[in-house]
Design an enzyme around this catalytic site. Structure first.
Site, PDB file in Angstrom:
ATOM      1  N   GLU A 395       0.832  -1.209   0.000  1.00 59.07           N
ATOM      2  CA  GLU A 395       0.000   0.000   0.000  1.00 59.07           C
ATOM      3  C   GLU A 395       0.867   1.261   0.000  1.00 59.07           C
ATOM      4  O   GLU A 395       1.107   1.880   1.049  1.00 59.07           O
ATOM      5  CB  GLU A 395      -0.944   0.019   1.210  1.00 59.07           C
ATOM      6  CG  GLU A 395      -2.073  -0.980   1.133  1.00 59.07           C
ATOM      7  CD  GLU A 395      -3.050  -0.852   2.301  1.00 59.07           C
ATOM      8  OE1 GLU A 395      -2.746  -0.101   3.266  1.00 59.07           O
ATOM      9  OE2 GLU A 395      -4.111  -1.499   2.265  1.00 59.07           O
ATOM     10  N   GLU A 484      -6.073  -7.277  -0.745  1.00 58.54           N
ATOM     11  CA  GLU A 484      -6.400  -7.109   0.677  1.00 58.54           C
ATOM     12  C   GLU A 484      -7.777  -6.451   0.802  1.00 58.54           C
ATOM     13  O   GLU A 484      -8.090  -5.502   0.076  1.00 58.54           O
ATOM     14  CB  GLU A 484      -5.345  -6.252   1.380  1.00 58.54           C
ATOM     15  CG  GLU A 484      -5.558  -6.132   2.887  1.00 58.54           C
ATOM     16  CD  GLU A 484      -4.470  -5.287   3.549  1.00 58.54           C
ATOM     17  OE1 GLU A 484      -3.264  -5.561   3.293  1.00 58.54           O
ATOM     18  OE2 GLU A 484      -4.819  -4.348   4.291  1.00 58.54           O
TER      19      GLU A 484
END
Length: 559
Positions: A395, A484
């Site tokens: 991320e 995710e």
């Protein structure tokens, strides 16, 4: 007068002689009859002892002539019974079916039950084909099935073999299974197994859960997909595209058998979809570990196996935080390899995740140095495996852009991986905690194959706005991988939003997207798949799951 006296004497003599004969005959005749009866009874007793399955005949008290006949009949009955028992024993020793009720849950107004079964071959030769006929409740429906073709008509479920598991080698077994919807939890009551073999055909009736044979067999055969070992693209395919009425057309995907990697082989990217080695659309549905520096105990074979067997998880994501202040050390590389080993042994796919988070920008000199060393080591170790996927930056966030930071970094890492592993799927993170896939779709990476782009969502935070961004990217031809997600808010905590999560799952199915749920641990937060009170690190059941875990994993069974 004299003649009359003579006649009377003659009559009296006849009566005297006849009476004596009658008396003697009665006495000696009865004794002889008793002897005959005793002989018959002894014969009957012997016959009864000869066949323990026969009840004692009620004819023991019959008349003389009947006793004599009963003796012959008893011998014949005993002989026939022995033959019948012999045949029956051989029949039961030939083949068997055993079921396990692995799980059950509510499915709307019905009860869904997962049945895992085995067919055993105890003969000396391989089968040529087999069919199972199972009595079910009227109106039952098959949600999914594996290692067989499934068809319900009325109260009969018929399962026929696939091309790859028609042959069950001598002394071996194969796996099959299905999820069935009924008014109550399903438990097989009567099954008929019909088998064709070189030695002829056989029909075996099995009651209840079966598995009454006590002999030993070797699990899995060379023609079965039941073996829990990984294999490369050259392995025999376990094509279950016809199972339970599934189709490969549109956005339907091929369901998993017992060994997903053997069945689907090396994956690749076609347009916006992940496809298997035969070019059929395929979906990875998996679970991500939490940071393996903090929760290393969940990287074990028992944990992965229970997720695969009970909840149809086919992929494990190994999250290794990349920042030193988040626990990264080079020693964690061994834990990653341990996770890859367990997933591979179970025939599962595995994602090696370089978990950029608190470090924000993957394109710093320090991160580039460590990431290059890491992916060089991993791609060299797994270049011959078909089940490994690389995620190069989880991320990216903060003052980080696609063009200035992530894209240059991705080019560097992809080159490192491709030097060793030419074909593996690589997932690239996107800006703003892997949300700005629409921005990336305007300037994707060029010159590479099998590249996908990460999209992360937390259902209580991310709703139509993020789905719209994702749809824009898909419309622009960008392959998306949801590496995710959870059903709580973006902090990994807070309240659950099941309505929003349901919308996301519709989106996932519509667009054939793969997804990895965060996270496999018992941390006291909403995103954890296990209850905080769960002390187990493997062999998970529904009672061990958190509300999030139950919601997500129940959906996986139906996907």
């Amino acid at each position: 007068m004299k003649n009359t006296k003579i006649f009377i004497c003659f009559i009296v003599a006849i009566l005297i002689v006849g009476g004596g004969a009658f008396f003697l005959g009665k006495q000696f005749g009865n004794k002889g009859s008793e002897s005959t009866s005793s002989t018959a009874q002894a014969t009957e007793k012997s016959a009864t002892e000869k066949s323990s399955s026969d009840k004692a005949s009620s004819d023991d008290k019959s008349s003389d002539s009947d006793s004599s006949v009963s003796s012959d009949g008893a011998d014949k009955v005993a002989s026939d019974s022995s033959e019948s028992m012999k045949e029956g024993a051989e029949g039961s020793a030939s083949y068997d079916v055993a079921y396990t009720i692995s799980n059950s849950w509510d499915s709307g107004d019905l009860k869904a039950t997962q049945i895992d079964g085995k067919i055993y071959n105890y003969t000396d030769s391989a089968t040529k084909d087999w069919t199972l006929t199972i009595t079910v409740e009227e109106g039952s429906k098959i949600e999914s099935g594996w290692n067989g073709n499934y068809d319900i008509k009325g109260s009969t479920l018929t399962i026929t073999s696939m091309d790859y598991n028609k042959e069950i080698q001598a002394g071996q077994s194969i796996d099959f299974g299905f999820i069935i919807d009924c008014s109550k939890e399903f438990s097989p009551e009567e099954t008929v197994l019909d088998v064709q073999a070189d030695s002829g055909s056989a029909s075996v009736k099995v009651s209840g859960l079966g598995g009454q044979k006590t002999g030993e067999v070797t699990e899995g055969s060379s023609t079965s997909s039941s073996s829990d070992s990984s294999s490369g693209d050259s392995s025999k395919s376990s094509d279950t595209s016809a199972s339970a009425g599934n189709s490969t057309g549109g956005n339907s995907v091929v369901p998993d058998g017992a060994n997903p990697v053997r069945q689907h082989g090396r994956l690749s990217v076609k347009e916006t979809s992940l496809v298997d080695k035969k070019g059929r659309k395929y979906r990875l549905k998996g679970v991500s570990t939490h940071g393996i520096a903090w929760f290393p105990e969940y990287v074990n074979k028992s944990a992965f196996k229970s997720l695969k067997k009970r909840y149809k998880v086919n992929t494990i994501r190994l999250a290794m935080y990349s920042a030193t202040d988040a626990g990264y050390t080079k020693s964690l590389h061994a834990k990653v390899k341990e996770g890859v080993k367990y997933a591979t042994e179970l025939g599962m796919y595995v994602i090696i995740d370089w978990h950029i988070l608190s470090d924000g920008n993957p394109n710093t000199a320090d991160n580039i140095r460590r990431a290059k060393a890491f992916f060089k080591e991993m791609s060299k170790a797994y270049k011959k495996q078909s089940n490994v996927i690389y995620e190069i930056c989880n991320e990216p966030n903060g003052n980080v852009t696609w063009d200035n930071d992530i894209k240059p970094y991705a080019n560097k890492m992809i080159k490192v991986i491709r030097k060793n592993d030419k074909k593996a799927v690589i997932i690239v993170g996107t800006p703003t905690w892997s949300q700005d896939v629409d921005v990336v779709s305007n300037s994707p990476l060029k010159g590479y194959k099998n590249i996908m782009y990460a999209l992360h969502f937390y259902a209580a935070t991310h709703k139509d706005d993020l789905r719209n961004k994702a749809q824009t990217a898909l419309n622009n031809g960008l392959p998306i991988f949801i590496s995710e997600y959870s059903i709580c808010d973006a902090s990994g905590n807070g309240s659950l939003d099941k309505a929003s999560a349901s919308e996301w799952f519709k989106f996932i199915k519509k667009n054939n997207l793969s997804c990895m749920a965060w996270s496999l641990c018992n941390k006291d937060e909403a995103a954890s798949l296990l209850k905080p009170s769960c002390t187990k690190t493997g062999g998970f059941k529904n009672s061990d799951l958190s509300t999030t875990g139950k919601w997500i994993l129940s959906r996986y069974r139906k996907m």
